[in-house]
Write a protein that holds these residues in place. Sequence first.
Motif, short mmCIF file in Angstrom:
data_model
loop_
_atom_site.label_atom_id
_atom_site.label_comp_id
_atom_site.label_asym_id
_atom_site.label_seq_id
_atom_site.Cartn_x
_atom_site.Cartn_y
_atom_site.Cartn_z
N GLN A 82 0.84 -1.21 0.00
CA GLN A 82 0.00 0.00 0.00
C GLN A 82 0.87 1.25 0.00
O GLN A 82 0.51 2.27 -0.60
CB GLN A 82 -0.93 0.00 1.22
N LYS A 92 -1.32 9.08 0.73
CA LYS A 92 -0.86 8.34 1.91
C LYS A 92 -1.30 6.88 1.83
O LYS A 92 -2.36 6.59 1.28
CB LYS A 92 -1.45 8.98 3.17
N SER A 94 -2.59 5.19 3.98
CA SER A 94 -3.90 5.03 4.62
C SER A 94 -5.04 5.26 3.64
O SER A 94 -6.12 4.67 3.76
CB SER A 94 -4.02 5.98 5.82
N SER A 97 -5.43 2.12 1.83
CA SER A 97 -6.08 1.18 2.73
C SER A 97 -7.58 1.43 2.80
O SER A 97 -8.39 0.50 2.74
CB SER A 97 -5.44 1.30 4.11
N HIS A 98 -7.95 2.68 2.90
CA HIS A 98 -9.38 3.02 2.96
C HIS A 98 -10.09 2.67 1.66
O HIS A 98 -11.23 2.21 1.68
CB HIS A 98 -9.54 4.53 3.22
#
Length: 132
Positions: A82, A92, A94, A97-98
């Motif tokens: 990721q 990012k 994250s 990931s989201h």
Amino acid sequence: MPLSCEVCGAEVRFPVAVEIDGAVLNVCNSCARMGRKLKKAETGKGTPREVRQVTSPEPEFDIDPEYSSKVRTTREKLGLSQEQLGKMINVKPSVISHIETGRLKPDLILARKLMHALKINLLIPVNELEER
Ligand SMILES: [Zn+2]
């Protein structure tokens, strides 16, 4: 040979070139008022036409409802983390990931970046979605 007005026939020493009903005629001064004088200064002065730019609307696209699994499986297939994918498209980890968990639906810009990085299609024409 004296010149004559092409409208009234009067003898003219200095005929004036005017445009009358689209025809250019050499006329006397009094007839010149009937037409439009042809002067260089006037040529660029034509009535400005309002050109409305009608940009044809881009076909509307929506994000593929399967975007989360598509992104995850393709990323894993490419052996990217990721973090690596995030770096490729400048977001990012994250965010990736989201997206992969379906918590974040990418906007069109982000979707296009993902499509480019993963070489997959994440956009579906809206009308195609409605047919489903
Ligand atoms: Zn005349």
